[in-house]
Motif scaffolding. Structure first.
Motif, PDB file in Angstrom:
ATOM      1  N   UNK A 172      10.326   5.653  -2.865  1.00 36.90           N
ATOM      2  CA  UNK A 172      10.009   5.837  -1.451  1.00 36.90           C
ATOM      3  C   UNK A 172       8.900   4.860  -1.060  1.00 36.90           C
ATOM      4  N   UNK A 173       9.222   3.947  -0.163  1.00 38.89           N
ATOM      5  CA  UNK A 173       8.250   2.942   0.267  1.00 38.89           C
ATOM      6  C   UNK A 173       7.559   3.316   1.573  1.00 38.89           C
ATOM      7  N   UNK A 174       7.936   4.419   2.169  1.00 41.45           N
ATOM      8  CA  UNK A 174       7.414   4.769   3.495  1.00 41.45           C
ATOM      9  C   UNK A 174       5.905   4.999   3.542  1.00 41.45           C
ATOM     10  N   UNK A 175       5.245   5.413   2.440  1.00 38.45           N
ATOM     11  CA  UNK A 175       3.793   5.619   2.553  1.00 38.45           C
ATOM     12  C   UNK A 175       2.986   4.331   2.650  1.00 38.45           C
ATOM     13  N   UNK A 176       3.614   3.180   2.458  1.00 37.46           N
ATOM     14  CA  UNK A 176       2.852   1.951   2.301  1.00 37.46           C
ATOM     15  C   UNK A 176       3.076   0.997   3.477  1.00 37.46           C
ATOM     16  N   UNK A 177       2.014   0.294   3.841  1.00 36.74           N
ATOM     17  CA  UNK A 177       2.141  -0.761   4.844  1.00 36.74           C
ATOM     18  C   UNK A 177       2.970  -1.908   4.271  1.00 36.74           C
ATOM     19  N   UNK A 178       3.694  -2.598   5.150  1.00 40.31           N
ATOM     20  CA  UNK A 178       4.554  -3.705   4.706  1.00 40.31           C
ATOM     21  C   UNK A 178       4.044  -5.007   5.294  1.00 40.31           C
ATOM     22  N   UNK A 179       3.998  -6.037   4.460  1.00 43.31           N
ATOM     23  CA  UNK A 179       3.692  -7.386   4.916  1.00 43.31           C
ATOM     24  C   UNK A 179       4.800  -8.321   4.447  1.00 43.31           C
ATOM     25  N   UNK A 180       5.389  -9.049   5.368  1.00 45.06           N
ATOM     26  CA  UNK A 180       6.398 -10.029   4.979  1.00 45.06           C
ATOM     27  C   UNK A 180       5.776 -11.241   4.287  1.00 45.06           C
ATOM     28  N   UNK A 181       4.550 -11.564   4.647  1.00 42.17           N
ATOM     29  CA  UNK A 181       3.864 -12.763   4.157  1.00 42.17           C
ATOM     30  C   UNK A 181       2.872 -12.370   3.062  1.00 42.17           C
ATOM     31  N   UNK A 182       3.058 -12.932   1.861  1.00 43.81           N
ATOM     32  CA  UNK A 182       2.158 -12.606   0.751  1.00 43.81           C
ATOM     33  C   UNK A 182       0.731 -13.094   0.992  1.00 43.81           C
ATOM     34  N   UNK A 183       0.569 -14.142   1.774  1.00 44.80           N
ATOM     35  CA  UNK A 183      -0.772 -14.646   2.062  1.00 44.80           C
ATOM     36  C   UNK A 183      -1.502 -13.667   2.964  1.00 44.80           C
ATOM     37  N   UNK A 184      -0.809 -13.157   3.975  1.00 38.85           N
ATOM     38  CA  UNK A 184      -1.410 -12.142   4.844  1.00 38.85           C
ATOM     39  C   UNK A 184      -1.755 -10.907   4.038  1.00 38.85           C
ATOM     40  N   UNK A 185      -0.858 -10.523   3.145  1.00 39.83           N
ATOM     41  CA  UNK A 185      -1.111  -9.372   2.272  1.00 39.83           C
ATOM     42  C   UNK A 185      -2.395  -9.571   1.477  1.00 39.83           C
ATOM     43  N   UNK A 186      -2.589 -10.767   0.919  1.00 36.66           N
ATOM     44  CA  UNK A 186      -3.763 -11.032   0.086  1.00 36.66           C
ATOM     45  C   UNK A 186      -5.060 -11.011   0.880  1.00 36.66           C
ATOM     46  N   UNK A 187      -4.970 -11.261   2.185  1.00 34.99           N
ATOM     47  CA  UNK A 187      -6.177 -11.341   3.012  1.00 34.99           C
ATOM     48  C   UNK A 187      -6.521 -10.031   3.714  1.00 34.99           C
ATOM     49  N   UNK A 188      -5.705  -9.010   3.559  1.00 33.46           N
ATOM     50  CA  UNK A 188      -5.946  -7.747   4.263  1.00 33.46           C
ATOM     51  C   UNK A 188      -7.277  -7.123   3.829  1.00 33.46           C
ATOM     52  N   UNK A 189      -8.023  -6.562   4.776  1.00 36.61           N
ATOM     53  CA  UNK A 189      -9.314  -5.954   4.430  1.00 36.61           C
ATOM     54  C   UNK A 189      -9.204  -4.629   3.685  1.00 36.61           C
ATOM     55  N   UNK A 190      -8.023  -3.992   3.719  1.00 39.68           N
ATOM     56  CA  UNK A 190      -7.859  -2.713   3.030  1.00 39.68           C
ATOM     57  C   UNK A 190      -7.260  -2.888   1.635  1.00 39.68           C
ATOM     58  N   UNK A 191      -7.433  -4.064   1.059  1.00 42.18           N
ATOM     59  CA  UNK A 191      -6.909  -4.375  -0.280  1.00 42.18           C
ATOM     60  C   UNK A 191      -8.046  -4.868  -1.163  1.00 42.18           C
ATOM     61  N   UNK A 192      -8.184  -4.259  -2.359  1.00 41.70           N
ATOM     62  CA  UNK A 192      -9.179  -4.686  -3.341  1.00 41.70           C
ATOM     63  C   UNK A 192      -8.572  -5.554  -4.446  1.00 41.70           C
ATOM     64  N   UNK A 193      -7.302  -5.294  -4.770  1.00 40.73           N
ATOM     65  CA  UNK A 193      -6.613  -5.985  -5.865  1.00 40.73           C
ATOM     66  C   UNK A 193      -5.193  -6.305  -5.420  1.00 40.73           C
TER      67      UNK A 193
END
Length: 435
Positions: free
Chosen positions: A55-76
């Motif tokens: 089930x992937x519904x609990x998680x935010x989705x980013x199409x772009x891995x670079x945007x994903x890496x820059x998100x402020x709610x991500x530590x790793x």
């Protein structure tokens, strides 16, 4: 309990889905061992609509891995996309430059760009971890980097590719030839549709170069790994090895080589004849095994599943637990600036016994020609066997095992035979693995 460690997951293939299942199933256990919860906040993959069994519904989705890496709610960021360059490398660079820890199972990227990424991580004071990049769920990197860290390693070697090991052990059990067993491996999901990286030894060479860097404090030098694969092996080779008391396994070997007061690094991936009484002779199927020989620990054997969603996810989450605990450390055991640029060691002076197989024309004088070349090159023959009668193509298999001697002598003998009309194809040479 401390604030959660927030994870972004790039890549939702077999291993990515396995990471989600593991973190969800063992959430409470992981939190106790890590000292804080580990939670996935964001995910990314090429195909958003694909069914993955989780089930992937609990998680935010980013199409772009670079945007994903820059998100402020991500530590790793955990990268499970693969490929030595392209999006995976861009994601790694962006993650580390954003001051975040990076975890990957990407052995090709670490083999080609590990030094660059380690230098960036050390400068940013963030973790770069890649336990899952070598031998799946086997904690061999942690074993070398931590558990046996007090040892000077004399040699690291082992079975580093499960696809090749499945093929070889199945040929051994059934007597079938290479192409037939490869097709079965592909049908069962043990081999890719394009198995080139596996059967030519490239995958094992990636892993060996990483292990060598950690074990010997050397810069990763994948380009210097002498690599050959298993595609030329025949069922007759397997049978002949068995009659001599050996099995055939694709083995990666790395060790320091001292000559003229200079240390060089020997790295080779090649099929070997392994004696029945050696631990690696009993490693069957898609299993991996690594042997590390420390000057005080002696021989250490790491063995287990080398691939698969569960074992590889286990290694990924083990890295996340270390990061949650605040454990960073040098990715290659010592700082990048202290890793030695060891030149590659030539193999000619190395001493050992070899199995040499020829496919030759069935006519008088061929054996005399081969033995004369061996004599002139200084190769001593322990045993020589001609298997079967000529087939419709008029060719037969001739195999020999040499006494111990320098590898350069075998190379010279084959040079003397090069271009001979008696040889239907280039000879196959495999070293005999010593105990």
């Amino acid at each position: 309990m401390a604030e959660p460690l927030r994870i972004a997951l790039a890549g939702l293939g077999t291993v990515g889905a396995g990471v989600i299942r593991l973190i969800e199933t063992n959430a409470a256990l992981i939190a106790r061992r890590a000292g804080r919860p580990i939670v996935i906040t964001t995910i990314s993959a090429r195909d958003r609509s694909k069914k993955r069994g989780v089930d992937l519904s609990p998680y935010a989705w980013e199409d772009d891995m670079i945007v994903l890496a820059e998100r402020p709610d991500v530590d790793v960021v955990v990268e499970l996309v693969g490929g030595s360059d392209g999006p995976a490398l861009a994601c790694a660079r962006t993650t580390i430059e954003s001051g975040k820890a990076f975890v990957t199972a990407n052995k090709a990227m670490i083999a080609h760009h590990g030094l660059e990424l380690a230098a960036k991580a050390e400068a940013a004071k963030v973790a770069l971890k890649f336990e899952a990049a070598v031998a799946g769920g086997i904690p061999v990197i942690k074993g070398l980097r931590e558990g046996a860290a007090a040892n000077a390693f004399e040699r690291v070697y082992g079975i580093l590719n499960g696809t090749c090991n499945f093929i070889l052990s199945t040929m051994e059990d059934t007597g079938r030839d290479f192409a037939d067993v490869l097709s079965e491996a592909q049908a069962r999901g043990y081999a890719e549709a394009d198995p080139t990286f596996d059967i030519e030894g490239t995958d094992a060479a990636h892993k060996l170069s990483i292990l060598a860097a950690i074990a010997f404090g050397a810069q990763v030098d994948f380009a210097s790994v002498d690599t050959s694969g298993i595609a030329r092996l025949r069922a007759a080779d397997i049978a002949q090895a068995d009659s001599l008391g050996y099995v055939i396994r694709l083995i990666g070997v790395a060790e320091p080589d001292w000559a003229d007061g200079q240390c060089r690094l020997f790295q080779r991936v090649q099929p070997h004849l392994v004696p029945f009484d050696h631990p690696l002779a009993h490693v069957d199927g898609a299993t991996n095994a690594v042997v590390a020989e420390g000057n005080f620990s002696g021989r250490l054997l790491f063995q287990g599943a080398g691939a698969g969603d569960g074992p590889t996810a286990s290694a990924v989450v083990a890295d996340l637990i270390d990061i949650a605990r605040g454990e960073i450390g040098a990715p290659f055991s010592v700082p990048v600036t202290e890793l030695e640029a060891l030149p590659p060691a030539p193999s000619g002076h190395r001493r050992g016994r070899a199995y040499i197989r020829f496919i030759v024309a069935d006519r008088p004088g061929v054996l005399a020609e081969i033995t004369a070349a061996m004599r002139d090159a200084g190769v001593s023959i322990e045993s020589l066997i001609q298997k079967g009668r000529a087939g419709q193509d008029g060719e037969v298999l001739v195999a020999m095992v040499t006494h111990e001697g320098p590898e350069s002598a075998v190379t010279e003998a084959l040079r003397l035979l090069d271009g001979s009309p008696s040889l239907a194809q280039p000879p196959l040479v495999m070293q005999l693995l010593g105990n």
